[in-house]
Design an enzyme around this catalytic site. Structure first.
Site: not given
Ligand SMILES: Cc1ncc(COP(=O)(O)O)c(C=O)c1O
Length: 455
Positions: A30, A158, A262, A291
Site C-alpha cells: 500500500y 474490507y 470476518d 491478526k
Molecule cells: C476484516 C478484515 N478481513 C481481512 C483482512 C485481511 O487480512 P490480511 O491483511 O492479514 O490478509 C483484514 C485486514 O486488514 C481485515 O481488516
C-alpha cells in the site's frame, strides 16, 4: 551486538545502510513509491512503543496494522516461541499433526460460542476469507444445491487483497484495477452509526428490508452473507449496533443462507469482548480469525466452521473434501504463540484492561465531539474513531500530512482517509493514552492552521 549497546552514531549509520538497501530492493505494501517519504527503520519494540535506530520512541497507536494485542516483545510470548523453536519449527500438515495445533484448535473451539468446532488453518486474514468462501461455495455443491453461488457483502467492507476477498470489497477504490477479475457479489448498504446519530434506526431498517427483498428474489441462489461484525475496519472504522447484527443474521438464517463473520480485525478483544459476535448473541456458520490470533507475532489465520458445515464435506470420495492448503498451514511456532496469547487473556485480565481503555477513550470522545473540525465520533471496545471534516479520501494530501505530523511527534496514527482512529495494544498505560490524546488534538490544530509539518 545488542542494538541497545551501540553508540547513537553507529546506530544511525547502520540504520542508514538498512534504509539504503530497502530503498534499492524493497517494494512496500500500500505504498506509492513515487511520492512516499522514506520508511522509518525500527530497531526494537517494547509494550506499546516502537523505537527507531536512534532510540526515538513512537507509540504504536494502531497496534501495527491491528495485530499487536498484549504489547510488543512480551516476555511470556517470547518464551513460548523460543520453547517451541527448540522442539521443531515446522512440519507439513496433511497426514501430520502436533501438540501446538491440536491444543490451539481445542482452545479456540472452547473460546468460541456454539458448535464452532472445526478449525482450518491458513496464513493471513485474506486467506482465511478465501477459505471461508470456498467452504461456503462447495458446501452447497456437496449438499446438492449448486445454484447457491452468490455472495452478499456490505458497502465499505474490507476482507483482504486476494481475489475472492477483493470481490467482497468490490466498491473499494483500492480495487478499481481488478474489477474484471472479480466474482459476483451483491452489496448491501452498511448502517454505520456514531455518537449522537439520530437516523440509525431508519438506516438499519433500510438494510434489513433490502436483504429481505434480495432473498425473496434470489432465495435459492445465495450461498453466504459475510460481514465484519460490529466494526468495519479499513472501510473507515464504521460501527454498527449488536441488535442490528442479531436481526441481520436471523433474516439470513430464515432463508437458509450461510453466515460468515470476518473477525480478522475484531477478534481477540478489539470490540470489548473476546469476539464481537458475543455482543450480538449470534453464532455464525463460519468465522475468520487472524491478526490478534498470534498477538501480532506470526502470520497465521484460521477459519472455524460449525459441525454441520464440516460434516457436509465427509464421504468416500475426495471430490467432497476441501481442496485447499498452504505450505505453512498450522505452523507450530505460530500455534505456540497463539496458545500463549490466549492464556494471557486470563492471566492479565485483558478484557478488564480493554474496559479501562474504553473508559479513557470515552472522555476523549467528549472532547473531540466539542471540536468544529471533527464529526461522527465513535467508540467501541479499545477503538476510538472520528472523521476530520474535509480531510479527503484515502491518501489525500490532508490525511497524509496529518499522518506525517503524528509520526514526527512520536505517534503511529494512520488515518484511513478522513477517519482518524486509535487502536492501541492493550498494555498501553494511562500516561501513554494521555500523550496520544494530546497529540491528536495538537495535530488537528496544526492541520487547521495549515502547517502540520515535521518539527
Ligand atoms: C476484516 C478484515 N478481513 C481481512 C483482512 C485481511 O487480512 P490480511 O491483511 O492479514 O490478509 C483484514 C485486514 O486488514 C481485515 O481488516
Amino acid at each position: 551486538m545488542n542494538d541497545d549497546r551501540r553508540s547513537p552514531r553507529a546506530c544511525t549509520s547502520a540504520a542508514e545502510e538498512v534504509l539504503a538497501r530497502d530503498l534499492r530492493h524493497v517494494w512496500h505494501p500500500y505504498t506509492q513509491h513515487g511520492t512516499e517519504s522514506e520508511p522509518i527503520v525500527i530497531a526494537r519494540a517494547k509494550a506499546a512503543s516502537l523505537f527507531d535506530a536512534d532510540g526515538k520512541e513512537i507509540l504504536d497507536l494502531v497496534s501495527s496494522w491491528w495485530t499487536c494485542t498484549h504489547g510488543h516483545s512480551h516476555p511470556k510470548l517470547n518464551a513460548a516461541l523460543a520453547e517451541q523453536v527448540n522442539r521443531f519449527e515446522h512440519v507439513m500438515f496433511a497426514g501430520f499433526t502436533h501438540q501446538p495445533a491440536a491444543d490451539l484448535a481445542a482452545a479456540l473451539a472452547n473460546a468460541l460460542p456454539g458448535d464452532l468446532n472445526k478449525v482450518f488453518f491458513s496464513d493471513d486474514g485474506s486467506t482465511s476469507v478465501e477459505v471461508a468462501l470456498k467452504i461456503a461455495y462447495q458446501y452447497w455443491i456437496n449438499c446438492g444445491e449448486p445454484r447457491r453461488r452468490n455472495l452478499i457483502a456490505f458497502d465499505g467492507g474490507y476482507h483482504g487483497d486476494t481475489l475472492g476477498a477483493m470481490s467482497l470489497g468490490r466498491g473499494s477504490q483500492f480495487f478499481k484495477s481488478f474489477r474484471d477479475l472479480m466474482c459476483e457479489v451483491m452489496v448491501l448498504p452498511y448502517p454505520g452509526t456514531f455518537e449522537g446519530d439520530d437516523a440509525v434506526d431508519e438506516r438499519e431498517a433500510g438494510t434489513l428490508s433490502a436483504l429481505e427483498a434480495l432473498l425473496t428474489d434470489r432465495r435459492d441462489a445465495v450461498a453466504a452473507l459475510i460481514i465484519e461484525p460490529l466494526l468495519q475496519g479499513a472501510g473507515g472504522m464504521r460501527v454498527c449496533r449488536p441488535s442490528f447484527l442479531n436481526r441481520l443474521v436471523a433474516v439470513a438464517r430464515d432463508a437458509g443462507v450461510l453466515v460468515i463473520l470476518d473477525e480478522v480485525a475484531t477478534g481477540f478483544g478489539r470490540t470489548g469482548t473476546l469476539f464481537a459476535m458475543e455482543q450480538a448473541d449470534i453464532v455464525p456458520d463460519l468465522v475468520c480469525l487472524s491478526k490478534g490470533l498470534t498477538a501480532g507475532y506470526m502470520p497465521m489465520a484460521v477459519t472455524v466452521a460449525r459441525e454441520a458445515v464440516f460434516e457436509a464435506f465427509l464421504g468416500d470420495s475426495f471430490d467432497r473434501a476441501l481442496p485447499h492448503g498452504h505450505s505453512f498451514t498450522a505452523n507450530p511456532l505460530a500455534c505456540a504463540v497463539a496458545l500463549a496469547s490466549l492464556a494471557l487473556f486470563e492471566e492479565e485480565k485483558t478484557l478488564q484492561r480493554i474496559a479501562r481503555i474504553n473508559r479513557s477513550h470515552r472522555a476523549m470522545m467528549a472532547a473531540l465531539a466539542a471540536r468544529n473540525d471533527v464529526t461522527r465520533p465513535r467508540l467501541i471496545g479499545s477503538v476510538l474513531a472520528f472523521d476530520v471534516k474535509e480531510a479527503g479520501g484515502y491518501q489525500s494530501e490532508k490525511s497524509r500530512r496529518l499522518r506525517d505530523w503524528y509520526l514526527a511527534h512520536g505517534l503511529n496514527i494512520r488515518p484511513v482517509g478522513q477517519t482518524v482512529y486509535l487502536m492501541p495494544p492493550y498494555c498501553i498505560t494511562d500516561e501513554e493514552l494521555a500523550r496520544a490524546y494530546a497529540g491528536i488534538a495538537e495535530g488537528l490544530d496544526a492541520l487547521a492552521s495549515g502547517a502540520p509539518s515535521a518539527p
